[in-house]
Scaffold this motif. Sequence first.
Motif, PDB file in Angstrom:
ATOM      1  N   GLY A 296       9.104  13.703  -7.338  1.00  0.00           N
ATOM      2  CA  GLY A 296       8.376  12.626  -7.726  1.00  0.00           C
ATOM      3  C   GLY A 296       9.281  11.465  -7.982  1.00  0.00           C
ATOM      4  N   LEU A 297      10.489  11.771  -8.608  1.00  0.00           N
ATOM      5  CA  LEU A 297      11.584  10.548  -8.655  1.00  0.00           C
ATOM      6  C   LEU A 297      11.904  10.353  -7.246  1.00  0.00           C
ATOM      7  CD1 LEU A 297      13.317   9.422 -10.854  1.00  0.00           C
ATOM      8  CD2 LEU A 297      15.005  11.333 -10.416  1.00  0.00           C
ATOM      9  N   TYR A 298      12.232  10.745  -6.479  1.00  0.00           N
ATOM     10  CA  TYR A 298      12.364  10.563  -5.075  1.00  0.00           C
ATOM     11  C   TYR A 298      11.470   9.781  -4.461  1.00  0.00           C
ATOM     12  CZ  TYR A 298      16.740  13.409  -4.708  1.00  0.00           C
ATOM     13  OH  TYR A 298      17.767  13.868  -4.874  1.00  0.00           O
ATOM     14  N   ASN A 299       9.965  10.074  -4.727  1.00  0.00           N
ATOM     15  CA  ASN A 299       8.940   9.159  -4.116  1.00  0.00           C
ATOM     16  C   ASN A 299       9.149   7.543  -5.043  1.00  0.00           C
ATOM     17  OD1 ASN A 299       7.141  10.281  -2.351  1.00  0.00           O
ATOM     18  ND2 ASN A 299       7.546  12.266  -3.671  1.00  0.00           N
ATOM     19  N   GLY A 300       9.256   7.565  -6.153  1.00  0.00           N
ATOM     20  CA  GLY A 300       9.761   6.448  -7.045  1.00  0.00           C
ATOM     21  C   GLY A 300      10.838   5.574  -6.279  1.00  0.00           C
ATOM     22  N   PHE A 301      11.775   6.237  -5.945  1.00  0.00           N
ATOM     23  CA  PHE A 301      12.998   5.554  -5.385  1.00  0.00           C
ATOM     24  C   PHE A 301      12.513   4.874  -3.985  1.00  0.00           C
ATOM     25  CE2 PHE A 301      16.224   8.825  -7.223  1.00  0.00           C
ATOM     26  CZ  PHE A 301      16.195   7.881  -8.126  1.00  0.00           C
ATOM     27  N   LEU A 302      11.729   5.698  -3.306  1.00  0.00           N
ATOM     28  CA  LEU A 302      11.040   5.161  -2.035  1.00  0.00           C
ATOM     29  C   LEU A 302      10.115   3.833  -2.239  1.00  0.00           C
ATOM     30  CD1 LEU A 302      10.187   8.288   0.029  1.00  0.00           C
ATOM     31  CD2 LEU A 302      11.971   6.691   0.581  1.00  0.00           C
ATOM     32  N   ALA A 303       9.357   3.983  -3.356  1.00  0.00           N
ATOM     33  CA  ALA A 303       8.505   2.911  -3.939  1.00  0.00           C
ATOM     34  C   ALA A 303       9.378   1.490  -4.290  1.00  0.00           C
ATOM     35  CB  ALA A 303       7.434   3.355  -4.940  1.00  0.00           C
ATOM     36  N   ALA A 304      10.225   1.844  -5.128  1.00  0.00           N
ATOM     37  CA  ALA A 304      11.234   0.875  -5.590  1.00  0.00           C
ATOM     38  C   ALA A 304      11.949   0.232  -4.337  1.00  0.00           C
ATOM     39  CB  ALA A 304      12.455   1.583  -6.637  1.00  0.00           C
ATOM     40  N   GLY A 305      12.223   0.655  -3.322  1.00  0.00           N
ATOM     41  CA  GLY A 305      13.028   0.112  -2.244  1.00  0.00           C
ATOM     42  C   GLY A 305      11.745  -0.772  -1.421  1.00  0.00           C
ATOM     43  N   LEU A 306      10.628  -0.080  -1.381  1.00  0.00           N
ATOM     44  CA  LEU A 306       9.665  -0.954  -0.739  1.00  0.00           C
ATOM     45  C   LEU A 306       9.277  -2.098  -1.511  1.00  0.00           C
ATOM     46  CD1 LEU A 306       7.489   2.047   0.744  1.00  0.00           C
ATOM     47  CD2 LEU A 306       8.899   0.317   1.843  1.00  0.00           C
ATOM     48  N   ILE A 307       9.298  -2.295  -2.786  1.00  0.00           N
ATOM     49  CA  ILE A 307       9.034  -3.219  -3.816  1.00  0.00           C
ATOM     50  C   ILE A 307      10.078  -4.156  -3.448  1.00  0.00           C
ATOM     51  CG2 ILE A 307       8.693  -4.084  -6.145  1.00  0.00           C
ATOM     52  CD1 ILE A 307       6.967  -1.292  -6.641  1.00  0.00           C
ATOM     53  N   TRP A 308      11.162  -3.701  -3.757  1.00  0.00           N
ATOM     54  CA  TRP A 308      12.330  -4.492  -3.578  1.00  0.00           C
ATOM     55  C   TRP A 308      12.223  -5.413  -2.127  1.00  0.00           C
ATOM     56  CZ3 TRP A 308      18.068  -2.252  -2.513  1.00  0.00           C
ATOM     57  CH2 TRP A 308      18.922  -3.293  -2.569  1.00  0.00           C
ATOM     58  N   SER A 309      11.812  -4.640  -0.972  1.00  0.00           N
ATOM     59  CA  SER A 309      11.733  -5.537   0.189  1.00  0.00           C
ATOM     60  C   SER A 309      10.805  -6.675   0.195  1.00  0.00           C
ATOM     61  CB  SER A 309      11.570  -4.716   1.324  1.00  0.00           C
ATOM     62  OG  SER A 309      10.081  -4.192   1.264  1.00  0.00           O
ATOM     63  N   LEU A 310       9.828  -6.371  -0.767  1.00  0.00           N
ATOM     64  CA  LEU A 310       9.001  -7.634  -1.099  1.00  0.00           C
ATOM     65  C   LEU A 310       9.083  -8.564  -1.706  1.00  0.00           C
ATOM     66  CD1 LEU A 310       5.627  -5.158  -1.410  1.00  0.00           C
ATOM     67  CD2 LEU A 310       6.072  -6.551   0.632  1.00  0.00           C
TER      68      LEU A 310
ATOM     69  N   LEU B 261       0.989   7.811   8.480  1.00  0.00           N
ATOM     70  CA  LEU B 261       0.215   6.884   9.114  1.00  0.00           C
ATOM     71  C   LEU B 261       0.540   5.324   8.384  1.00  0.00           C
ATOM     72  CD1 LEU B 261      -1.563   5.951  11.368  1.00  0.00           C
ATOM     73  CD2 LEU B 261      -3.492   6.788  10.265  1.00  0.00           C
ATOM     74  N   PRO B 262       0.262   5.095   7.008  1.00  0.00           N
ATOM     75  CA  PRO B 262       0.230   3.880   6.575  1.00  0.00           C
ATOM     76  C   PRO B 262       1.759   3.329   6.574  1.00  0.00           C
ATOM     77  CG  PRO B 262      -0.894   5.287   5.023  1.00  0.00           C
ATOM     78  CD  PRO B 262      -0.323   6.149   6.191  1.00  0.00           C
ATOM     79  N   ALA B 263       2.765   4.228   6.683  1.00  0.00           N
ATOM     80  CA  ALA B 263       4.024   3.604   6.660  1.00  0.00           C
ATOM     81  C   ALA B 263       4.253   3.403   8.169  1.00  0.00           C
ATOM     82  CB  ALA B 263       5.123   4.907   6.353  1.00  0.00           C
ATOM     83  N   VAL B 264       3.803   4.010   9.450  1.00  0.00           N
ATOM     84  CA  VAL B 264       3.853   3.791  10.787  1.00  0.00           C
ATOM     85  C   VAL B 264       3.269   2.175  10.928  1.00  0.00           C
ATOM     86  CG1 VAL B 264       3.106   4.412  12.992  1.00  0.00           C
ATOM     87  CG2 VAL B 264       4.235   6.059  11.488  1.00  0.00           C
TER      88      VAL B 264
ATOM     89  N   VAL C  31       0.840  -1.236   0.020  1.00  0.00           N
ATOM     90  CA  VAL C  31      -0.095   0.127  -0.102  1.00  0.00           C
ATOM     91  C   VAL C  31       0.852   1.192   0.114  1.00  0.00           C
ATOM     92  CG1 VAL C  31      -1.597   1.376   1.177  1.00  0.00           C
ATOM     93  CG2 VAL C  31      -2.129  -1.114   0.979  1.00  0.00           C
ATOM     94  N   VAL C  32       1.866   1.339   0.933  1.00  0.00           N
ATOM     95  CA  VAL C  32       2.832   2.486   0.966  1.00  0.00           C
ATOM     96  C   VAL C  32       3.610   2.548  -0.290  1.00  0.00           C
ATOM     97  CG1 VAL C  32       4.786   3.319   2.033  1.00  0.00           C
ATOM     98  CG2 VAL C  32       2.846   2.189   3.337  1.00  0.00           C
ATOM     99  N   ALA C  33       3.935   1.633  -0.859  1.00  0.00           N
ATOM    100  CA  ALA C  33       4.590   1.390  -2.138  1.00  0.00           C
ATOM    101  C   ALA C  33       3.962   2.038  -3.312  1.00  0.00           C
ATOM    102  CB  ALA C  33       5.171   0.182  -2.593  1.00  0.00           C
ATOM    103  N   LEU C  34       2.529   1.702  -3.332  1.00  0.00           N
ATOM    104  CA  LEU C  34       1.518   1.918  -4.446  1.00  0.00           C
ATOM    105  C   LEU C  34       1.200   3.623  -4.396  1.00  0.00           C
ATOM    106  CD1 LEU C  34      -0.871  -0.896  -4.711  1.00  0.00           C
ATOM    107  CD2 LEU C  34       0.791  -0.173  -6.405  1.00  0.00           C
ATOM    108  N   GLU C  35       1.231   3.874  -3.002  1.00  0.00           N
ATOM    109  CA  GLU C  35       0.838   5.611  -2.681  1.00  0.00           C
ATOM    110  C   GLU C  35       2.181   6.301  -3.347  1.00  0.00           C
ATOM    111  OE1 GLU C  35      -0.202   8.303   1.131  1.00  0.00           O
ATOM    112  OE2 GLU C  35       0.961   6.436   1.340  1.00  0.00           O
ATOM    113  N   HIS C  36       3.219   5.921  -3.259  1.00  0.00           N
ATOM    114  CA  HIS C  36       4.466   6.594  -3.367  1.00  0.00           C
ATOM    115  C   HIS C  36       4.647   6.437  -5.061  1.00  0.00           C
ATOM    116  CE1 HIS C  36       6.176   8.384   0.021  1.00  0.00           C
ATOM    117  NE2 HIS C  36       5.231   7.387   0.810  1.00  0.00           N
ATOM    118  N   LEU C  37       4.030   5.700  -5.573  1.00  0.00           N
ATOM    119  CA  LEU C  37       4.181   5.314  -7.028  1.00  0.00           C
ATOM    120  C   LEU C  37       2.984   6.333  -7.729  1.00  0.00           C
ATOM    121  CD1 LEU C  37       4.604   1.335  -8.100  1.00  0.00           C
ATOM    122  CD2 LEU C  37       6.189   3.519  -8.414  1.00  0.00           C
TER     123      LEU C  37
END
Length: 122
Positions: free
Chosen positions: A55-69, A109-112, A12-18
Amino acid sequence: MLTILASIMIAVVALEHLYILVMEMFLWTTPRVMKTFGTNPEHAELTRSMAANQGLYNGFLAAGLIWSLLHPDATIAYQLAIFFLACVIVAALYGGLSVKRSILLMQGLPAVIAFLLVLISH
């Protein structure tokens, strides 16, 4: 069960950041996005490249979260999830305190919740 919930919340957090990436990089000057971010056409045009960078930075956050999955090693996946969720939380705190309080709720909140689920499911 907690592991599944943690993974769902990470997604959910990754999708939000995408979604934020798309808004900031590609839709910044559209009426809907200008309304969401409280800008007007002149301001949106002036800040277009800055928003794309954000936006690019938000993409990096999403990429890291997807990587973790997707990482096959559970220990590394856990470390990635903790790191990238902590980055999202810090960004949400900063944004919530410096830009708009609703960032604390919408992004923080979703991230926490995901962070806590990852911690207790490990």
